[in-house]
Design a protein around this motif. Structure first.
Motif, PDB file in Angstrom:
ATOM      1  N   GLU A  17      96.861 -48.666  78.169  1.00  0.00           N
ATOM      2  CA  GLU A  17      96.301 -47.425  77.570  1.00  0.00           C
ATOM      3  C   GLU A  17      97.367 -46.705  76.795  1.00  0.00           C
ATOM      4  OE1 GLU A  17      93.014 -47.230  78.343  1.00  0.00           O
ATOM      5  OE2 GLU A  17      93.458 -49.152  79.303  1.00  0.00           O
ATOM      6  N   HIS A  18      97.025 -46.343  75.534  1.00  0.00           N
ATOM      7  CA  HIS A  18      97.654 -45.812  74.682  1.00  0.00           C
ATOM      8  C   HIS A  18      98.412 -46.593  73.638  1.00  0.00           C
ATOM      9  CE1 HIS A  18      96.208 -42.158  76.505  1.00  0.00           C
ATOM     10  NE2 HIS A  18      96.696 -42.555  77.405  1.00  0.00           N
ATOM     11  N   GLY A  19      99.705 -47.481  74.659  1.00  0.00           N
ATOM     12  CA  GLY A  19     100.406 -48.473  74.122  1.00  0.00           C
ATOM     13  C   GLY A  19     101.207 -47.734  72.603  1.00  0.00           C
ATOM     14  N   THR A  57      88.854 -44.192  73.662  1.00  0.00           N
ATOM     15  CA  THR A  57      89.286 -42.787  72.968  1.00  0.00           C
ATOM     16  C   THR A  57      89.985 -41.711  73.684  1.00  0.00           C
ATOM     17  OG1 THR A  57      87.259 -41.915  73.925  1.00  0.00           O
ATOM     18  CG2 THR A  57      86.936 -43.364  71.738  1.00  0.00           C
ATOM     19  N   ASP A  58      89.959 -41.662  75.076  1.00  0.00           N
ATOM     20  CA  ASP A  58      90.489 -40.686  75.884  1.00  0.00           C
ATOM     21  C   ASP A  58      89.622 -39.480  75.780  1.00  0.00           C
ATOM     22  OD1 ASP A  58      91.975 -39.678  77.928  1.00  0.00           O
ATOM     23  OD2 ASP A  58      94.078 -39.703  76.637  1.00  0.00           O
ATOM     24  N   ALA A  59      88.344 -39.530  75.519  1.00  0.00           N
ATOM     25  CA  ALA A  59      87.409 -38.498  75.326  1.00  0.00           C
ATOM     26  C   ALA A  59      87.481 -37.526  76.632  1.00  0.00           C
ATOM     27  CB  ALA A  59      85.806 -39.005  75.221  1.00  0.00           C
ATOM     28  N   GLY A  60      87.330 -36.280  76.308  1.00  0.00           N
ATOM     29  CA  GLY A  60      87.630 -35.474  77.294  1.00  0.00           C
ATOM     30  C   GLY A  60      88.800 -34.577  76.909  1.00  0.00           C
ATOM     31  N   VAL A  61      89.964 -35.211  76.437  1.00  0.00           N
ATOM     32  CA  VAL A  61      91.032 -34.615  75.650  1.00  0.00           C
ATOM     33  C   VAL A  61      90.464 -34.171  74.314  1.00  0.00           C
ATOM     34  CG1 VAL A  61      93.228 -34.987  74.396  1.00  0.00           C
ATOM     35  CG2 VAL A  61      92.766 -36.264  76.463  1.00  0.00           C
ATOM     36  N   TYR A  62      89.429 -34.661  73.715  1.00  0.00           N
ATOM     37  CA  TYR A  62      88.587 -34.131  72.561  1.00  0.00           C
ATOM     38  C   TYR A  62      87.173 -34.134  72.992  1.00  0.00           C
ATOM     39  CZ  TYR A  62      87.276 -38.820  70.705  1.00  0.00           C
ATOM     40  OH  TYR A  62      87.134 -40.084  70.353  1.00  0.00           O
ATOM     41  N   TYR A 118      92.524 -41.978  67.648  1.00  0.00           N
ATOM     42  CA  TYR A 118      91.984 -40.680  66.970  1.00  0.00           C
ATOM     43  C   TYR A 118      92.300 -39.377  67.547  1.00  0.00           C
ATOM     44  CZ  TYR A 118      88.685 -36.951  65.847  1.00  0.00           C
ATOM     45  OH  TYR A 118      88.268 -35.560  65.464  1.00  0.00           O
ATOM     46  N   ASN A 119      92.904 -39.439  68.753  1.00  0.00           N
ATOM     47  CA  ASN A 119      93.410 -38.180  69.571  1.00  0.00           C
ATOM     48  C   ASN A 119      94.212 -37.175  68.749  1.00  0.00           C
ATOM     49  OD1 ASN A 119      92.627 -37.138  71.936  1.00  0.00           O
ATOM     50  ND2 ASN A 119      93.552 -38.686  73.295  1.00  0.00           N
ATOM     51  N   ASP A 120      95.177 -38.014  68.232  1.00  0.00           N
ATOM     52  CA  ASP A 120      96.290 -37.110  67.588  1.00  0.00           C
ATOM     53  C   ASP A 120      95.801 -35.987  66.686  1.00  0.00           C
ATOM     54  OD1 ASP A 120      99.135 -36.777  66.701  1.00  0.00           O
ATOM     55  OD2 ASP A 120      98.563 -37.602  64.777  1.00  0.00           O
ATOM     56  N   ASP A 121      94.792 -36.562  65.771  1.00  0.00           N
ATOM     57  CA  ASP A 121      94.075 -35.451  64.843  1.00  0.00           C
ATOM     58  C   ASP A 121      93.643 -34.207  65.618  1.00  0.00           C
ATOM     59  OD1 ASP A 121      94.779 -37.220  62.818  1.00  0.00           O
ATOM     60  OD2 ASP A 121      92.563 -37.277  62.214  1.00  0.00           O
ATOM     61  N   ALA A 150     105.516 -41.642  81.317  1.00  0.00           N
ATOM     62  CA  ALA A 150     105.286 -40.320  81.092  1.00  0.00           C
ATOM     63  C   ALA A 150     104.184 -40.161  79.944  1.00  0.00           C
ATOM     64  CB  ALA A 150     106.465 -39.601  80.527  1.00  0.00           C
ATOM     65  N   GLY A 151     103.707 -39.021  79.831  1.00  0.00           N
ATOM     66  CA  GLY A 151     102.757 -38.543  78.930  1.00  0.00           C
ATOM     67  C   GLY A 151     102.878 -37.600  78.022  1.00  0.00           C
ATOM     68  N   VAL A 152     101.893 -37.322  77.095  1.00  0.00           N
ATOM     69  CA  VAL A 152     101.878 -36.101  76.323  1.00  0.00           C
ATOM     70  C   VAL A 152     101.479 -34.810  76.829  1.00  0.00           C
ATOM     71  CG1 VAL A 152     100.934 -35.126  74.126  1.00  0.00           C
ATOM     72  CG2 VAL A 152     101.504 -37.500  74.364  1.00  0.00           C
ATOM     73  N   LEU A 153     100.248 -34.862  77.621  1.00  0.00           N
ATOM     74  CA  LEU A 153      99.718 -33.605  78.088  1.00  0.00           C
ATOM     75  C   LEU A 153     100.142 -33.259  79.551  1.00  0.00           C
ATOM     76  CD1 LEU A 153      96.240 -34.090  76.287  1.00  0.00           C
ATOM     77  CD2 LEU A 153      98.225 -32.790  75.524  1.00  0.00           C
ATOM     78  N   ALA A 163      97.001 -49.487  83.084  1.00  0.00           N
ATOM     79  CA  ALA A 163      98.132 -48.631  82.676  1.00  0.00           C
ATOM     80  C   ALA A 163      98.256 -47.624  81.771  1.00  0.00           C
ATOM     81  CB  ALA A 163      99.200 -49.652  83.037  1.00  0.00           C
ATOM     82  N   HIS A 164      98.302 -46.436  82.088  1.00  0.00           N
ATOM     83  CA  HIS A 164      98.817 -45.472  81.096  1.00  0.00           C
ATOM     84  C   HIS A 164     100.153 -45.855  80.620  1.00  0.00           C
ATOM     85  CE1 HIS A 164      99.678 -41.341  79.564  1.00  0.00           C
ATOM     86  NE2 HIS A 164     100.948 -41.767  80.087  1.00  0.00           N
ATOM     87  N   ALA A 165     100.397 -46.185  79.440  1.00  0.00           N
ATOM     88  CA  ALA A 165     101.763 -46.610  78.887  1.00  0.00           C
ATOM     89  C   ALA A 165     101.936 -46.121  77.522  1.00  0.00           C
ATOM     90  CB  ALA A 165     102.239 -48.162  79.307  1.00  0.00           C
ATOM     91  N   HIS A 166     103.086 -45.249  77.110  1.00  0.00           N
ATOM     92  CA  HIS A 166     103.261 -44.829  75.936  1.00  0.00           C
ATOM     93  C   HIS A 166     104.590 -45.523  75.238  1.00  0.00           C
ATOM     94  CE1 HIS A 166     100.524 -41.917  74.974  1.00  0.00           C
ATOM     95  NE2 HIS A 166     100.778 -41.109  76.021  1.00  0.00           N
ATOM     96  N   GLY A 167     105.637 -45.582  76.396  1.00  0.00           N
ATOM     97  CA  GLY A 167     106.993 -45.984  76.035  1.00  0.00           C
ATOM     98  C   GLY A 167     107.015 -47.719  76.038  1.00  0.00           C
ATOM     99  N   LYS A 173     105.486 -36.807  68.403  1.00  0.00           N
ATOM    100  CA  LYS A 173     106.412 -37.992  68.438  1.00  0.00           C
ATOM    101  C   LYS A 173     105.439 -39.308  68.673  1.00  0.00           C
ATOM    102  CE  LYS A 173     110.424 -35.813  70.767  1.00  0.00           C
ATOM    103  NZ  LYS A 173     110.628 -35.144  72.024  1.00  0.00           N
ATOM    104  N   VAL A 174     104.583 -39.277  69.108  1.00  0.00           N
ATOM    105  CA  VAL A 174     103.391 -40.415  69.309  1.00  0.00           C
ATOM    106  C   VAL A 174     102.416 -40.641  68.358  1.00  0.00           C
ATOM    107  CG1 VAL A 174     103.836 -40.420  71.702  1.00  0.00           C
ATOM    108  CG2 VAL A 174     101.881 -39.396  70.966  1.00  0.00           C
ATOM    109  N   GLY A 175     101.900 -39.564  67.795  1.00  0.00           N
ATOM    110  CA  GLY A 175     100.783 -39.831  66.887  1.00  0.00           C
ATOM    111  C   GLY A 175     100.934 -40.912  65.881  1.00  0.00           C
ATOM    112  N   ARG A 176     101.872 -40.890  65.110  1.00  0.00           N
ATOM    113  CA  ARG A 176     101.984 -41.691  64.030  1.00  0.00           C
ATOM    114  C   ARG A 176     102.370 -43.101  64.329  1.00  0.00           C
ATOM    115  NH1 ARG A 176     101.459 -41.842  58.383  1.00  0.00           N
ATOM    116  NH2 ARG A 176     102.216 -43.799  57.711  1.00  0.00           N
ATOM    117  N   GLY A 194     105.107 -36.694  87.779  1.00  0.00           N
ATOM    118  CA  GLY A 194     105.004 -37.551  86.580  1.00  0.00           C
ATOM    119  C   GLY A 194     103.623 -37.172  86.026  1.00  0.00           C
ATOM    120  N   HIS A 195     103.174 -38.156  85.192  1.00  0.00           N
ATOM    121  CA  HIS A 195     101.812 -37.619  84.455  1.00  0.00           C
ATOM    122  C   HIS A 195     100.546 -37.448  85.340  1.00  0.00           C
ATOM    123  CE1 HIS A 195      99.527 -37.510  80.794  1.00  0.00           C
ATOM    124  NE2 HIS A 195      99.024 -38.421  81.060  1.00  0.00           N
ATOM    125  N   ALA A 196     100.544 -38.012  86.432  1.00  0.00           N
ATOM    126  CA  ALA A 196      99.474 -37.815  87.336  1.00  0.00           C
ATOM    127  C   ALA A 196      99.632 -36.268  88.200  1.00  0.00           C
ATOM    128  CB  ALA A 196      99.195 -38.897  88.182  1.00  0.00           C
TER     129      ALA A 196
END
Ligand code: ARG
Length: 412
Positions: free
Chosen positions: A250-252, A322-327, A275-278, A195-198, A230-234, A299-302, A147-149
């Motif tokens: 987180e993310h949502g 922000t998830d700073a560290g990704v940016y 902000y992350n998507d940009d 699951a996640g993006v990165l 909880a990291h959760a996109h879906g 798929k997730v940004g917008r 998984g994502h971790a």
């Protein structure tokens, strides 16, 4: 505090009162040791206080970012993955801590770091050995095999990459991981509900734990008095984590009406890194990130931003993360403008990063507002951020615990 400590009065034209939701003028913040003892609106400096006048700027409480990865930063993908270890990251983490502090963030919640770098960094900062924000540390993030971790996903099995070493499957193993995080100093528990993006799973948002596993994780963490992020996109994973009783999503990214309703019912916070998507779409291909990850970002940004707008409208509790560290660390304030673009008022965005964030962290008795009794954590920005939110990116003055950490003339 020592008996002869001199009090300091910092003064400025304006102050954002995040609890009352209004702008105050002729601000005087009287500081004794590491605490605020008085806040005045009349420009009067007590006779026994040393004055620091900042002039035509606006005070904002020390900012809080509820989702950072202070022990790392995106760079060339394969270099980070194969030529750097947790020790390399530990050696560099203090630089990111300083950049974060200089950007006005006096408290951060670190949601996942290799080994326990965040705990060691927190302790060094708390001892006063190095400058940096107060850190609410999660230690290693917990998640399912594959998984994502799990950093090994997608690579040859012979490499035996063990990710953040927070991998656990099944109720008992998950409970043991929670206890392990607590044992080594975690203030909060982070886990991957979806699951996640990165990361290289096929899906971006499918649940990665069963309902039973999530319930057990939250039960265990809360028993140790640790909140859960909880990291959760879906959509499904968001609902499952919310039902399990997590403190923040987180993310949502894919919220539907029912998810929003559930979050409101449970009082679950949304911490959305809008902000992350940009940054990912403009920089990650150049840094050789696998094309599959960049596809997932598309798929997730917008959708994430639309979900954020719907959540704001529905009155879901929002905290800044922000998830700073990704940016790059130090760019934490760039998200304010995005949050305003996607539905918040400037005041709401500032509240998300101060009083709301402090409440999510369980620390509103210490940080998150400029008022007597709290730590003297405050920053100053040029102009009026309620009229021009972009000014939050121009922090020129930072005080943390009564100590001036930065004091530069800021360009208006
Ligand atoms: N750490 C997150 C993940 O990999 C980053 C998501 C960034 N994208 C976004 N649109 N917020 O899933």
């Amino acid at each position: 505090a020592p008996a002869f400590a001199e009090r300091t009065a910092v003064t400025a034209a304006r102050l954002v009162d995040v609890e009352a939701g209004k702008l105050r003028t002729n601000a005087v913040v009287v500081v004794d040791g590491e605490r605020i003892v008085e806040v005045r609106d009349d420009g009067q400096v007590p006779a026994d206080a040393k004055r620091i006048d900042l002039g035509d700027v606006t005070f904002v409480p020390g900012l809080i970012d509820c989702h950072v990865h202070i022990a790392g930063q995106s760079g060339e993908f394969y270099t980070n993955m194969f030529r750097r270890s947790a020790i390399d990251r530990a050696v560099f983490a203090h630089v990111y801590a300083k950049r974060t502090l200089d950007a006005g963030f006096t408290t951060v919640r670190n949601l996942g770091s290799d080994e326990f770098i965040d705990v060691a960094l927190r302790n060094a900062i708390d001892r006063g050995d190095i400058p940096g924000p107060r850190i609410v540390a999660s230690g290693v993030a917990i998640g399912a095999t594959g998984g994502h971790a799990d950093d090994g996903t997608g690579f040859s099995p012979y490499l035996r990459i063990e990710g953040f070493s927070g991998i656990a499957d099944g109720v008992d193993a998950i409970r043991a991981k929670v206890r392990n995080d607590v044992k080594y100093g975690a203030d909060v528990i982070k886990f991957m509900a979806s699951a996640g993006v990165l990361s290289e799973e096929e899906s971006v948002g499918e649940p990665q734990y069963s309902q039973e596993e999530m319930n057990a994780l939250v039960d265990e963490a809360h028993r140790w008095h640790r909140k859960v992020a909880a990291h959760a996109h879906g959509t499904e994973a968001i609902k499952m984590a919310t039902k399990a009783g997590v403190d923040s999503i987180e993310h949502g990214s894919f919220l539907d009406e029912e998810a929003i309703k559930l979050m409101k019912q449970h009082g679950t916070w949304l911490v959305a890194d809008v902000y992350n998507d940009d940054y990912i779409l403009s920089e990650f291909a150049r840094m050789n990130y696998p094309a599959s990850m960049i596809e997932k970002e598309r798929k997730v940004g917008r959708t994430q931003r639309e979900s954020f707008r719907a959540a704001v409208k529905a009155g879901v509790k929002i905290a800044y993360g922000t998830d700073a560290g990704v940016y790059p660390h130090g760019w934490n304030a760039k998200q304010f403008a995005k949050m305003v673009e996607w539905g918040q008022t400037p005041m709401q965005a500032i509240q998300a990063a101060t009083v709301n964030a402090a409440t999510l962290l369980g620390r509103s008795d210490k940080v998150g507002a400029i008022k007597a009794g709290l730590y003297a954590d405050l920053v100053a920005v040029p102009g009026n951020p309620l009229e021009a939110i972009g000014t939050m990116e121009k922090v020129g003055f930072v005080m943390k615990g009564g100590k001036v950490e930065k004091n530069e003339k800021t360009a208006p």
